[in-house]
Design an enzyme around this catalytic site. Sequence first.
Site, PDB file in Angstrom:
ATOM      1  N   LYS A  14      70.974   9.683  33.324  1.00 10.13           N
ATOM      2  CA  LYS A  14      70.836   9.682  34.785  1.00 10.13           C
ATOM      3  C   LYS A  14      70.540  11.048  35.404  1.00 10.13           C
ATOM      4  CE  LYS A  14      70.830   6.205  35.688  1.00 10.13           C
ATOM      5  NZ  LYS A  14      69.693   5.341  35.233  1.00 10.13           N
ATOM      6  N   THR A  15      69.789  11.827  34.674  1.00  8.74           N
ATOM      7  CA  THR A  15      69.462  13.161  35.181  1.00  8.74           C
ATOM      8  C   THR A  15      67.972  13.324  35.492  1.00  8.74           C
ATOM      9  OG1 THR A  15      69.182  13.952  32.919  1.00  8.74           O
ATOM     10  CG2 THR A  15      71.351  14.257  33.897  1.00  8.74           C
ATOM     11  N   GLY A  16      67.221  12.218  35.395  1.00  4.92           N
ATOM     12  CA  GLY A  16      65.790  12.304  35.695  1.00  4.92           C
ATOM     13  C   GLY A  16      64.907  12.016  34.489  1.00  4.92           C
TER      14      GLY A  16
ATOM     15  N   TRP B  48      61.746   9.927  35.217  1.00  5.04           N
ATOM     16  CA  TRP B  48      60.754  10.729  35.941  1.00  5.04           C
ATOM     17  C   TRP B  48      60.056  11.694  34.980  1.00  5.04           C
ATOM     18  CZ3 TRP B  48      62.175  14.651  40.383  1.00  5.04           C
ATOM     19  CH2 TRP B  48      61.012  14.957  41.109  1.00  5.04           C
TER      20      TRP B  48
ATOM     21  N   HIS C  10      68.758  11.099  24.445  1.00  4.95           N
ATOM     22  CA  HIS C  10      69.921  11.528  25.223  1.00  4.95           C
ATOM     23  C   HIS C  10      70.889  12.330  24.352  1.00  4.95           C
ATOM     24  CE1 HIS C  10      68.986   9.598  28.920  1.00  4.95           C
ATOM     25  NE2 HIS C  10      69.252   8.369  28.568  1.00  4.95           N
TER      26      HIS C  10
HETATM   27  P1  A3P Z   1      69.662   8.006  41.539  1.00  5.34           P
HETATM   28  O1  A3P Z   1      70.556   6.998  40.880  1.00  5.34           O
HETATM   29  O2  A3P Z   1      70.433   9.165  42.114  1.00  5.34           O
HETATM   30  O3  A3P Z   1      68.730   7.421  42.514  1.00  5.34           O
HETATM   31  P2  A3P Z   1      67.390   8.572  34.463  1.00  5.34           P
HETATM   32  O4  A3P Z   1      65.940   8.353  34.519  1.00  5.34           O
HETATM   33  O5  A3P Z   1      67.786   9.745  33.609  1.00  5.34           O
HETATM   34  O6  A3P Z   1      68.122   7.335  34.133  1.00  5.34           O
HETATM   35  O7  A3P Z   1      67.836   9.035  35.919  1.00  5.34           O
HETATM   36  C1  A3P Z   1      67.813   8.105  36.952  1.00  5.34           C
HETATM   37  C2  A3P Z   1      67.815   8.852  38.277  1.00  5.34           C
HETATM   38  O8  A3P Z   1      66.514   9.420  38.493  1.00  5.34           O
HETATM   39  C3  A3P Z   1      68.069   7.895  39.403  1.00  5.34           C
HETATM   40  O9  A3P Z   1      68.762   8.669  40.396  1.00  5.34           O
HETATM   41  C4  A3P Z   1      66.675   7.543  39.831  1.00  5.34           C
HETATM   42  O10 A3P Z   1      66.563   7.028  41.130  1.00  5.34           O
HETATM   43  C5  A3P Z   1      65.972   8.882  39.695  1.00  5.34           C
HETATM   44  N1  A3P Z   1      64.527   8.750  39.564  1.00  5.34           N
HETATM   45  C6  A3P Z   1      63.840   7.854  38.828  1.00  5.34           C
HETATM   46  N2  A3P Z   1      62.533   8.042  38.963  1.00  5.34           N
HETATM   47  C7  A3P Z   1      62.357   9.074  39.816  1.00  5.34           C
HETATM   48  C8  A3P Z   1      61.210   9.726  40.359  1.00  5.34           C
HETATM   49  N3  A3P Z   1      59.997   9.342  40.062  1.00  5.34           N
HETATM   50  N4  A3P Z   1      61.421  10.758  41.201  1.00  5.34           N
HETATM   51  C9  A3P Z   1      62.661  11.160  41.522  1.00  5.34           C
HETATM   52  N5  A3P Z   1      63.781  10.579  41.030  1.00  5.34           N
HETATM   53  C10 A3P Z   1      63.636   9.544  40.198  1.00  5.34           C
END
Ligand code: A3P
Length: 332
Positions: free
Chosen positions: A76-78, A81, A140
């Site tokens: 859950k750190t991005g 993305w 991870h």
């Molecule tokens: P939130 O739950 O704070 O919205 P991971 O991909 O490591 O599982 O992390 C998920 C987090 O990244 C979620 O945060 C999600 O909404 C955010 N996220 C996913 N895609 C993104 C994007 N394209 N740009 C910015 N944040 C994104």
Amino acid sequence: MEFSTTSKPIPASGISPESLHEEISQLPKEKGWRGLQGLFLYKNFWFYPAFLKGALHARDHFQAQPTDIFLCSSMKTGTTWLKSLSFTIATRGHRPSDDGSDMTTASLRTAVPHDCIPFLEFHEYSTAVRGSEIPLFASHLPYTCLPKSVIDSDCKIVYICRDPKDAFVSMWFFLRKFVAGKNSTDVESFASIDEGFELFCKGSSSHGPYWEHIVGYWEASIRRPEKILFLKYEDLVEDTQLWVKKLAEFFGCPFSAGEEREGVVKECSFESLRDLEVTKSGKDEKRGRVIESSAYFRKGVVGDWRNHLSDEMGKKIDVIMEEKLMGSGFTF
Ligand code: A3P
């Protein structure tokens, strides 16, 4: 970027779940977050068994190639993305045509980022192990738990981390959804946000302690700066174009003078990815568990923790992080 080399998928024939079960069952265990399976301690990190089984299998079987590139992160750190940006950067100019005749097999319009770049830990169970030739993998795993061949082969690693308060909140919502998905909409059994918070602060969370995960990659990035690119979610939000440029350079496929980066940024924006049909209708299947692809796109903002944690809770994590990270040179 050179597209002609690739790491081999882990051969299914080599899997021996029984021996892995046996090894896992010998490890220290604790209850973990209520509603989920227990956490197991391996090399000083806590893992849920599904992740650990894949990690141990990768340890024993994965053969990295020097050309591989790993996208590493705590949960859950991005990750999603980073995967989408990396995939888009690496495949630009090589996108599949409408009849699918080009060299890559997936595009973000038709496959969720997790299907474009496989997780090392889930590779052998994936029904959709990619056939493309792009040497991108995700993990991870903490740095010290990566398969030896990843370190020995000296391949490149990109690590992304995030403010622990937002990472915790994101994880809590994600896992709650996961628990609810397993058993109708009943989330009563899942740890309350306060319970989850206390455990996270103790280090008892998936791939935790969170701070140790960061320190491992941070220190490695200082030792091997040419091979390990360290980035923060918040920096990526602040200047996505800059980091797209840096990622492309790091991957060895820099943007040419006139080539625009804005398209990559837009294609991978939270809104673009969230609104894709493949996201709305897709399901991510891992080891028989189904996660709706939309669960990876919750809010995508910096500082959402303020809507879910008190100021005291925020302060508590900050103090813990400061203490634990002291001496490493890393700060948020
Ligand atoms: P939130 O739950 O704070 O919205 P991971 O991909 O490591 O599982 O992390 C998920 C987090 O990244 C979620 O945060 C999600 O909404 C955010 N996220 C996913 N895609 C993104 C994007 N394209 N740009 C910015 N944040 C994104």
